[in-house]
Design a protein around this motif. Structure first.
Motif, mmCIF file in Angstrom:
data_model
loop_
_atom_site.group_PDB
_atom_site.id
_atom_site.type_symbol
_atom_site.label_atom_id
_atom_site.label_comp_id
_atom_site.label_asym_id
_atom_site.label_seq_id
_atom_site.Cartn_x
_atom_site.Cartn_y
_atom_site.Cartn_z
ATOM 1 N N LYS A 1 0.938 -1.209 -0.047
ATOM 2 C CA LYS A 1 -0.001 0.083 0.081
ATOM 3 C C LYS A 1 0.915 1.256 0.072
ATOM 4 O O LYS A 1 0.443 2.100 -0.731
ATOM 5 N N LYS B 1 2.303 1.893 -3.316
ATOM 6 C CA LYS B 1 1.082 2.055 -4.542
ATOM 7 C C LYS B 1 0.812 3.694 -4.194
ATOM 8 O O LYS B 1 0.709 4.661 -5.014
ATOM 9 N N LYS B 2 0.831 4.004 -3.019
ATOM 10 C CA LYS B 2 0.817 5.618 -2.733
ATOM 11 C C LYS B 2 1.857 6.430 -3.157
ATOM 12 O O LYS B 2 1.414 7.598 -3.612
ATOM 13 N N ASN C 1 1.513 6.844 -6.821
ATOM 14 C CA ASN C 1 0.144 7.541 -7.451
ATOM 15 C C ASN C 1 0.272 9.179 -7.137
ATOM 16 O O ASN C 1 -0.371 9.960 -7.462
ATOM 17 N N SER C 2 1.103 9.214 -5.913
ATOM 18 C CA SER C 2 1.108 10.592 -5.548
ATOM 19 C C SER C 2 2.084 11.550 -6.192
ATOM 20 O O SER C 2 2.339 12.603 -6.138
#
Length: 151
Positions: free
Chosen positions: A135, A138-139, A142-143
């Protein structure tokens, strides 16, 4: 050292099934995990070792080690995982436990290794880290606008 069920393991963990601690081969495998135990402990990944030995025999074995390894005596669980086998040698039947390692995540067996050596422990360690930080990674992806070629 109570009986174990996968449903009771909520965190990402390493589950190791081994034969009797009375066997030299098992002691060698155990010593290998002692070398890795600090790395697993640093990343908060518990190690559960399951043996067919009686809990009193296990206690006399592991009480000398100051590690975060959980020692469990549970023949039923070993059978449930399919690690117990019967071998026929010169007409005599012997029950042996095939050593296995598993990464557990969300109460499920995610990955299995049938050989215990540095390479396979490293592989499962990396898999556990990937699951643990999935997780988070992924953050970050994506950020931040970073080209996919860098990932």
């Amino acid at each position: 050292m109570n009986n174990i069920e996968i449903d009771n393991i909520k965190e990402i963990s390493l589950l190791v099934v081994m034969d009797s601690i009375k066997l030299n081969k098992t002691v060698v495998y155990h010593d290998l995990f002692l070398l890795w135990s600090q790395a697993f402990e640093n990343m908060d990944i518990p190690i559960y070792m399951v043996f067919p030995d009686h809990k009193d025999e296990l206690y006399s074995f592991y009480r000398f080690y100051n590690t975060d390894i959980h020692y469990i005596s549970d023949v039923g669980f070993i059978n449930q995982l399919g690690c117990a086998q019967e071998k026929n040698v010169f007409g005599k039947k012997y029950k042996v436990i095939s050593p296995r390692m598993y990464v557990i995540c969300n109460e499920k067996l995610i990955e299995e290794q049938k050989r215990i050596n540095n390479k396979s422990i490293k592989k499962l360690y990396i898999k556990a880290l990937e699951l643990k930080f999935e997780k988070f990674i992924k953050k970050i992806k994506n950020s931040v606008d970073i080209p996919n070629i860098l990932w």
